[in-house]
Scaffold this active site. Structure first.
Site, PDB file in Angstrom:
ATOM      1  N   ALA A  66      54.137 -47.517  52.422  1.00 35.07           N
ATOM      2  CA  ALA A  66      54.237 -47.930  51.014  1.00 35.07           C
ATOM      3  C   ALA A  66      52.941 -48.607  50.562  1.00 35.07           C
ATOM      4  O   ALA A  66      52.404 -48.300  49.487  1.00 35.07           O
ATOM      5  CB  ALA A  66      55.430 -48.868  50.821  1.00 35.07           C
ATOM      6  N   LYS A 113      49.113 -58.394  57.849  1.00 34.91           N
ATOM      7  CA  LYS A 113      49.110 -59.496  58.830  1.00 34.91           C
ATOM      8  C   LYS A 113      48.714 -59.042  60.222  1.00 34.91           C
ATOM      9  O   LYS A 113      48.583 -59.854  61.123  1.00 34.91           O
ATOM     10  CB  LYS A 113      50.448 -60.230  58.837  1.00 34.91           C
ATOM     11  CG  LYS A 113      51.616 -59.472  59.397  1.00 34.91           C
ATOM     12  CD  LYS A 113      52.843 -60.380  59.405  1.00 34.91           C
ATOM     13  CE  LYS A 113      54.075 -59.624  59.832  1.00 34.91           C
ATOM     14  NZ  LYS A 113      55.269 -60.447  59.858  1.00 34.91           N
ATOM     15  N   SER A 139      56.385 -48.210  59.673  1.00 30.61           N
ATOM     16  CA  SER A 139      56.033 -46.827  59.317  1.00 30.61           C
ATOM     17  C   SER A 139      55.450 -46.065  60.495  1.00 30.61           C
ATOM     18  O   SER A 139      55.763 -44.901  60.720  1.00 30.61           O
ATOM     19  CB  SER A 139      54.996 -46.818  58.187  1.00 30.61           C
ATOM     20  OG  SER A 139      55.507 -47.423  57.042  1.00 30.61           O
ATOM     21  N   ALA A 199      57.974 -44.271  62.776  1.00 34.52           N
ATOM     22  CA  ALA A 199      58.987 -43.347  62.249  1.00 34.52           C
ATOM     23  C   ALA A 199      58.890 -42.031  62.991  1.00 34.52           C
ATOM     24  O   ALA A 199      57.805 -41.505  63.218  1.00 34.52           O
ATOM     25  CB  ALA A 199      58.789 -43.154  60.749  1.00 34.52           C
ATOM     26  N   GLY A 232      61.850 -39.159  63.088  1.00 32.15           N
ATOM     27  CA  GLY A 232      62.581 -37.968  62.634  1.00 32.15           C
ATOM     28  C   GLY A 232      61.877 -37.224  61.524  1.00 32.15           C
ATOM     29  O   GLY A 232      61.699 -36.005  61.586  1.00 32.15           O
ATOM     30  N   GLU A 279      69.198 -33.897  59.916  1.00 30.85           N
ATOM     31  CA  GLU A 279      69.686 -35.127  60.547  1.00 30.85           C
ATOM     32  C   GLU A 279      71.081 -35.406  60.000  1.00 30.85           C
ATOM     33  O   GLU A 279      71.553 -34.691  59.116  1.00 30.85           O
ATOM     34  CB  GLU A 279      68.720 -36.292  60.281  1.00 30.85           C
ATOM     35  CG  GLU A 279      67.438 -36.166  61.101  1.00 30.85           C
ATOM     36  CD  GLU A 279      66.434 -37.273  60.833  1.00 30.85           C
ATOM     37  OE1 GLU A 279      66.005 -37.909  61.783  1.00 30.85           O
ATOM     38  OE2 GLU A 279      66.075 -37.493  59.659  1.00 30.85           O
ATOM     39  N   HIS A 318      70.958 -48.404  64.031  1.00 27.16           N
ATOM     40  CA  HIS A 318      70.801 -47.005  64.472  1.00 27.16           C
ATOM     41  C   HIS A 318      71.655 -46.818  65.723  1.00 27.16           C
ATOM     42  O   HIS A 318      71.657 -47.673  66.607  1.00 27.16           O
ATOM     43  CB  HIS A 318      69.325 -46.727  64.776  1.00 27.16           C
ATOM     44  CG  HIS A 318      68.985 -45.265  64.836  1.00 27.16           C
ATOM     45  ND1 HIS A 318      69.436 -44.448  65.845  1.00 27.16           N
ATOM     46  CD2 HIS A 318      68.249 -44.471  64.013  1.00 27.16           C
ATOM     47  CE1 HIS A 318      68.978 -43.209  65.634  1.00 27.16           C
ATOM     48  NE2 HIS A 318      68.262 -43.196  64.524  1.00 27.16           N
ATOM     49  N   ARG A 344      75.370 -42.476  59.736  1.00 27.10           N
ATOM     50  CA  ARG A 344      74.878 -43.364  60.796  1.00 27.10           C
ATOM     51  C   ARG A 344      75.823 -44.524  61.113  1.00 27.10           C
ATOM     52  O   ARG A 344      75.996 -44.896  62.266  1.00 27.10           O
ATOM     53  CB  ARG A 344      73.532 -43.909  60.320  1.00 27.10           C
ATOM     54  CG  ARG A 344      72.620 -44.283  61.404  1.00 27.10           C
ATOM     55  CD  ARG A 344      71.234 -44.509  60.852  1.00 27.10           C
ATOM     56  NE  ARG A 344      70.397 -43.334  60.972  1.00 27.10           N
ATOM     57  CZ  ARG A 344      69.130 -43.308  60.613  1.00 27.10           C
ATOM     58  NH1 ARG A 344      68.559 -44.373  60.090  1.00 27.10           N
ATOM     59  NH2 ARG A 344      68.415 -42.229  60.765  1.00 27.10           N
ATOM     60  N   HIS A 359      68.001 -51.439  62.663  1.00 24.75           N
ATOM     61  CA  HIS A 359      66.993 -50.416  62.398  1.00 24.75           C
ATOM     62  C   HIS A 359      66.382 -50.510  61.015  1.00 24.75           C
ATOM     63  O   HIS A 359      65.171 -50.371  60.843  1.00 24.75           O
ATOM     64  CB  HIS A 359      67.675 -49.061  62.590  1.00 24.75           C
ATOM     65  CG  HIS A 359      66.779 -47.881  62.389  1.00 24.75           C
ATOM     66  ND1 HIS A 359      65.690 -47.643  63.198  1.00 24.75           N
ATOM     67  CD2 HIS A 359      66.804 -46.860  61.480  1.00 24.75           C
ATOM     68  CE1 HIS A 359      65.091 -46.523  62.813  1.00 24.75           C
ATOM     69  NE2 HIS A 359      65.732 -46.048  61.762  1.00 24.75           N
ATOM     70  N   ARG A 380      71.940 -46.045  54.522  1.00 26.22           N
ATOM     71  CA  ARG A 380      70.833 -45.127  54.197  1.00 26.22           C
ATOM     72  C   ARG A 380      71.002 -43.779  54.880  1.00 26.22           C
ATOM     73  O   ARG A 380      71.274 -43.705  56.078  1.00 26.22           O
ATOM     74  CB  ARG A 380      69.492 -45.742  54.628  1.00 26.22           C
ATOM     75  CG  ARG A 380      68.312 -44.834  54.393  1.00 26.22           C
ATOM     76  CD  ARG A 380      67.039 -45.547  54.726  1.00 26.22           C
ATOM     77  NE  ARG A 380      66.964 -45.872  56.128  1.00 26.22           N
ATOM     78  CZ  ARG A 380      66.314 -45.148  57.033  1.00 26.22           C
ATOM     79  NH1 ARG A 380      65.683 -44.049  56.688  1.00 26.22           N
ATOM     80  NH2 ARG A 380      66.285 -45.531  58.290  1.00 26.22           N
TER      81      ARG A 380
END
Ligand code: FAD
Ligand code: SIN
Length: 538
Positions: A16, A39, A47, A50, A52, A120, A237, A284, A345, A380
């Protein structure tokens, strides 16, 4: 203390933050320049890990449509997703993917050079792009980092933590940052401050999130007075590798189940059909509770994932990193079962924003996992997070180009008094064993604010967090980055526990054993520092 000013400051260098920096620099008039602070090292983030993939509803993928993606997202979201947000993000996915390709991101392609899509859980079609097999995050992050490094108009501060947002008269005017290496502070003024600080996984004993996921942006925005939304919704997860090697647990991607792997007990007996007709590809939250239930019932620390039914060549090509990591731990995934267990997760809650990333405070924006846009609702849908990161980064840039960015000049008394606290050299701070306190908090969150919740556990959690907060007596200034992170973790933990206690129903990832029903009325929880108690609103 040093002072500086920029037209825009982005805090965080996950996908992002990186993508918004590139888009803002490309499109927005920035008389005082653009600063990206992070930081850790540039790109170190959730990120990067990640696996999948990223949802992409591409116009030329005839087997898919935005209507189908919207429907899947809303179903998984357990009634709490906002239709307009889902539609906006889905409809923009074709454009952002094409833009990412221009920035040098390479998604995996077949022998005819067509994009490959995987599936997924809870997706009705194959619509997930991946890169490097199971290294999607790293591949996107590396391509964007390269572009950011090449762009001399983006100034970068690494090893620099945002520690306080400076707000007066309802306007965010700047941020106090701490140099993790020298211990120096700097005040940076700006008319557009974008939080892209990611999630909260490190609040829990077991998590897939790397060490930096300590909820900083959420804590900073809350203290500054921003509205927080759906703070009780933490996604666990179902399949993290049940071997502790680092501060987090390695993820065994849902895409492995998408390609046919089955969950089973030590004897190979499959159990998912007892829980949901979609079995391994149920949403999930359902698979997580099924695994957790099997573990509790059999008094074991894990269940197993059997990927031996997948062609071994396909396994190593499609999941090279998972294969390698498992092999390092003595597991050959083409022959052996993989021990897996649930782990924290993703955070569906966060700083409430609109589609342009605007928070309730003027001049303060939030994008990516730190934000709660209403896309994910109570649960999500896999691979929607990376898509949300890029669409919202794209969207905040589009918004900023429509306004004039005037860096604040007059610094008022309210802000001056905040800065003075960091300038106070006489303050003597007692030293704490922060790693011990952190592990206490992680145990509390796992045991009392975890996958299965009830009033007794949540009340106990709040009491225990209060004790830690009283012990760790820090107002503004802390001694080091670990202390700043721990202070933020305590604030966010309290908000999660408090909102979880207040939501007297089960919905998506928030499961109350004492309130197993899902209420007919579907409402968001909202909390601000000023009100201090969660409110439920439509
Ligand atoms: P992050 O990538 O977490 O970046 C946050 C940044 O902010 C970091 O650079 C951090 O250092 C910085 N930061 C934090 N606090 C401060 C501070 N106080 N001062 C300065 N900087 C700060 N999602 C998908 O869609 N598909 C997947 O396949 C997928 N797989 C995943 C696998 C794993 C193992 C994990 C952990 C997550 C996965 N997710 C996936 C979720 C997804 O990766 C994240 O939600 C998403 O990458 C978040 O991106 P972000 O840019 O918002 O935050
Ligand atoms: C995974 O690869 O299982 C993670 C996907 C996601 O979190 O969206």
């Amino acid at each position: 203390m040093k002072y500086s000013k920029y037209s825009t400051i982005i805090i965080g260098s996950g996908i992002a933050g990186l993508y918004s920096a590139l888009k803002i620099q490309q499109q927005v008039n920035l008389p005082d320049g653009l600063l990206l602070i992070t930081k850790s090292k540039l790109g170190e983030s959730n990120s990067r890990y990640a696996q999948g993939g990223m949802v992409a509803v591409m116009k030329d993928n005839k087997s898919d449509s935005t209507a189908s993606h919207i429907s899947d997202t809303i179903k998984a979201g357990a009634g709490l997703s906002e239709f307009n947000t889902v539609k906006f993000i889905s409809e923009n996915s074709d454009a952002v993917v094409k833009d990412l390709l221009k920035f040098g991101v390479q998604f995996d392609r077949d022998e005819n050079n067509n994009l490959c899509y995987t599936k997924e859980a809870a997706h009705s079609v194959r619509r997930i792009l991946h890169s490097g097999g199971d290294a999607t995050g790293r591949m996107i992050e590396q391509a964007l980092c390269k572009k950011v490094h090449e762009n001399s108009n983006i100034e970068i501060y690494e090893q620099t933590s945002a520690v306080e947002l400076l707000v007066s008269n309802g306007q965010c005017k700047g941020v106090v940052v701490f140099d993790n290496e020298t211990g120096e502070y700097e005040t940076i003024y700006s008319s557009a401050i974008i939080l892209a600080t990611g999630g909260i996984g490190q609040l829990y004993k077991y998590t897939t999130n790397p060490v930096g996921a300590t909820g900083d942006g959420i804590a900073l925005a809350y203290r500054a007075g921003a509205v927080m939304q759906d703070m009780e919704f933490v996604q666990f997860h179902p399949t993290a590798l049940a071997i502790d090697t680092d501060e987090n647990r390695f993820l065994i991607s849902e895409a492995v189940r998408g390609e046919g792997a089955k969950l089973c007990d030590a004897d190979g007996v499959e159990f998912m059909s007892k829980y949901d007709e979609r079995k391994e590809l149920a949403p999930r939250d359902i698979v997580t509770r099924a695994n957790f239930n099997e573990m509790q019932k059999n008094n074991t620390n894990n269940v197993y994932l059997n990927a031996t039914c997948i062609d071994s060549k396909k396994l190593s090509l499609r999941f090279p990193n998972i294969s390698k990591k498992c092999l390092e731990n003595g597991i050959d995934i083409s022959k052996d079962f993989i021990p897996v267990a649930p782990a924290a997760h993703y955070f569906m809650g966060g700083v409430k924003t609109n589609l342009e990333g605007q928070t309730s405070i003027n001049g303060l924006y939030a994008i990516g996992e730190v934000a709660s846009t209403g896309l994910h609702g109570g649960n999500r849908l896999a691979s929607n997070s990376l898509l949300e990161c890029v669409v919202c980064a794209y969207s905040v840039a589009n918004y900023l180009k429509t306004i004039e960015l005037k860096t604040p000049k007059q610094i008022d008394e309210e802000i001056k008094s905040r800065i003075d606290e960091y300038n106070n050299e006489d303050l003597i701070l007692e030293e704490f064993d922060v790693s011990e306190l952190k592990s206490q908090l992680q145990n509390i969150m796992w045991d009392y604010v975890g996958i299965l919740r009830d009033e007794r556990k949540l009340t106990a959690a709040l009491e225990k967090i209060d004790i830690l907060q009283t012990k760790f007596a820090r107002n503004s200034k802390c001694l080091n980055i670990q202390e700043y992170e721990f202070k933020n973790m305590l604030s966010v933990a309290k908000l999660i526990a408090y909102c979880a206690l207040s939501r007297k129903e089960s919905r998506g990832a928030h499961y109350r054993e004492d309130f197993p029903q899902t209420n007919d009325e579907c409402i968001h929880s909202i909390i601000t520092k000023e009100e201090g108690v969660p409110e439920f609103v439509k």
